[in-house]
Design a protein around this motif. Structure first.
Motif, PDB file in Angstrom:
ATOM      1  N   PHE A  49      98.440  60.773  85.785  1.00  0.00           N
ATOM      2  CA  PHE A  49      97.171  61.182  86.379  1.00  0.00           C
ATOM      3  C   PHE A  49      95.999  60.676  85.540  1.00  0.00           C
ATOM      4  CE2 PHE A  49     100.342  64.546  86.919  1.00  0.00           C
ATOM      5  CZ  PHE A  49     100.391  64.671  88.295  1.00  0.00           C
ATOM      6  N   PHE A  50      94.836  60.603  86.173  1.00  0.00           N
ATOM      7  CA  PHE A  50      93.613  60.339  85.424  1.00  0.00           C
ATOM      8  C   PHE A  50      92.448  61.041  86.097  1.00  0.00           C
ATOM      9  CE2 PHE A  50      93.537  57.003  88.583  1.00  0.00           C
ATOM     10  CZ  PHE A  50      92.202  56.823  88.881  1.00  0.00           C
ATOM     11  N   ALA A  51      91.450  61.389  85.286  1.00  0.00           N
ATOM     12  CA  ALA A  51      90.228  62.016  85.789  1.00  0.00           C
ATOM     13  C   ALA A  51      89.062  61.464  84.973  1.00  0.00           C
ATOM     14  CB  ALA A  51      90.295  63.534  85.644  1.00  0.00           C
ATOM     15  N   ALA A  52      87.934  61.302  85.622  1.00  0.00           N
ATOM     16  CA  ALA A  52      86.743  60.799  84.934  1.00  0.00           C
ATOM     17  C   ALA A  52      86.332  61.774  83.830  1.00  0.00           C
ATOM     18  CB  ALA A  52      85.606  60.629  85.929  1.00  0.00           C
ATOM     19  N   LYS A  53      85.812  61.222  82.748  1.00  0.00           N
ATOM     20  CA  LYS A  53      85.328  62.063  81.654  1.00  0.00           C
ATOM     21  C   LYS A  53      83.999  62.696  82.059  1.00  0.00           C
ATOM     22  CE  LYS A  53      87.614  59.898  77.778  1.00  0.00           C
ATOM     23  NZ  LYS A  53      87.465  59.310  76.444  1.00  0.00           N
ATOM     24  N   PRO A  54      83.784  63.955  81.677  1.00  0.00           N
ATOM     25  CA  PRO A  54      82.566  64.663  82.091  1.00  0.00           C
ATOM     26  C   PRO A  54      81.286  64.170  81.417  1.00  0.00           C
ATOM     27  CG  PRO A  54      83.906  66.066  80.697  1.00  0.00           C
ATOM     28  CD  PRO A  54      84.709  64.825  80.961  1.00  0.00           C
ATOM     29  N   HIS A 104      87.923  57.462  81.314  1.00  0.00           N
ATOM     30  CA  HIS A 104      88.776  58.459  81.941  1.00  0.00           C
ATOM     31  C   HIS A 104      89.667  59.155  80.925  1.00  0.00           C
ATOM     32  CE1 HIS A 104      87.698  55.663  85.120  1.00  0.00           C
ATOM     33  NE2 HIS A 104      87.866  56.663  85.952  1.00  0.00           N
ATOM     34  N   ASN A 105      90.081  60.357  81.272  1.00  0.00           N
ATOM     35  CA  ASN A 105      91.119  61.074  80.538  1.00  0.00           C
ATOM     36  C   ASN A 105      92.428  60.862  81.292  1.00  0.00           C
ATOM     37  OD1 ASN A 105      89.594  62.458  78.443  1.00  0.00           O
ATOM     38  ND2 ASN A 105      88.681  63.615  80.095  1.00  0.00           N
ATOM     39  N   PHE A 106      93.469  60.480  80.578  1.00  0.00           N
ATOM     40  CA  PHE A 106      94.772  60.258  81.179  1.00  0.00           C
ATOM     41  C   PHE A 106      95.694  61.410  80.815  1.00  0.00           C
ATOM     42  CE2 PHE A 106      92.731  56.210  80.878  1.00  0.00           C
ATOM     43  CZ  PHE A 106      93.009  55.622  82.101  1.00  0.00           C
ATOM     44  N   SER A 107      96.541  61.811  81.766  1.00  0.00           N
ATOM     45  CA  SER A 107      97.381  63.002  81.588  1.00  0.00           C
ATOM     46  C   SER A 107      98.829  62.707  81.940  1.00  0.00           C
ATOM     47  CB  SER A 107      96.903  64.128  82.508  1.00  0.00           C
ATOM     48  OG  SER A 107      95.526  64.347  82.355  1.00  0.00           O
ATOM     49  N   ARG A 108      99.702  63.407  81.232  1.00  0.00           N
ATOM     50  CA  ARG A 108     101.134  63.312  81.512  1.00  0.00           C
ATOM     51  C   ARG A 108     101.604  64.414  82.450  1.00  0.00           C
ATOM     52  NH1 ARG A 108     100.366  61.748  76.257  1.00  0.00           N
ATOM     53  NH2 ARG A 108     101.254  59.733  75.721  1.00  0.00           N
ATOM     54  N   ARG A 128      93.046  70.545  84.059  1.00  0.00           N
ATOM     55  CA  ARG A 128      92.039  70.938  83.066  1.00  0.00           C
ATOM     56  C   ARG A 128      90.937  69.872  82.966  1.00  0.00           C
ATOM     57  NH1 ARG A 128      96.616  72.640  80.315  1.00  0.00           N
ATOM     58  NH2 ARG A 128      96.606  70.821  78.947  1.00  0.00           N
ATOM     59  N   PHE A 129      91.341  68.602  82.897  1.00  0.00           N
ATOM     60  CA  PHE A 129      90.357  67.518  82.829  1.00  0.00           C
ATOM     61  C   PHE A 129      89.523  67.460  84.102  1.00  0.00           C
ATOM     62  CE2 PHE A 129      93.316  65.202  79.739  1.00  0.00           C
ATOM     63  CZ  PHE A 129      92.547  65.525  78.635  1.00  0.00           C
ATOM     64  N   ALA A 130      90.168  67.593  85.250  1.00  0.00           N
ATOM     65  CA  ALA A 130      89.457  67.551  86.531  1.00  0.00           C
ATOM     66  C   ALA A 130      88.466  68.710  86.635  1.00  0.00           C
ATOM     67  CB  ALA A 130      90.445  67.577  87.685  1.00  0.00           C
ATOM     68  N   ALA A 131      88.853  69.882  86.169  1.00  0.00           N
ATOM     69  CA  ALA A 131      87.966  71.050  86.218  1.00  0.00           C
ATOM     70  C   ALA A 131      86.739  70.837  85.337  1.00  0.00           C
ATOM     71  CB  ALA A 131      88.720  72.306  85.808  1.00  0.00           C
ATOM     72  N   SER A 132      86.932  70.224  84.164  1.00  0.00           N
ATOM     73  CA  SER A 132      85.782  69.992  83.282  1.00  0.00           C
ATOM     74  C   SER A 132      84.826  68.971  83.903  1.00  0.00           C
ATOM     75  CB  SER A 132      86.221  69.555  81.888  1.00  0.00           C
ATOM     76  OG  SER A 132      86.840  68.294  81.910  1.00  0.00           O
TER      77      SER A 132
END
Length: 67
Positions: free
Chosen positions: A29-34, A40-44, A51-55
């Protein structure tokens, strides 16, 4: 009107090389950094991604950027 007579897009040698020699990783997964840096923040895991998506969503709300 319609498509052009030639190719619409032709990948560069660098682009083809990047695909053929992609870095091995276990990110799903990845989500843009706030901070809106364009990174982006990458997740396993889904939990980590959420958590990254919520921030990121929190920062969008703070800046009054809505869909």
């Amino acid at each position: 009107t319609g498509f052009p007579p030639g190719p619409i897009s032709c990948p560069s040698i660098e682009g083809i090389d990047a695909v053929l020699n992609a870095e091995k990783h276990d990110y799903l997964f990845f989500a843009a950094k706030p901070d809106f840096s364009g990174s982006h923040n990458f997740s396993r895991t889904l939990a980590e991604h959420n958590r990254f998506a919520a921030s990121y969503q929190k920062e969008l709300d703070k800046r009054k950027i809505f869909k």
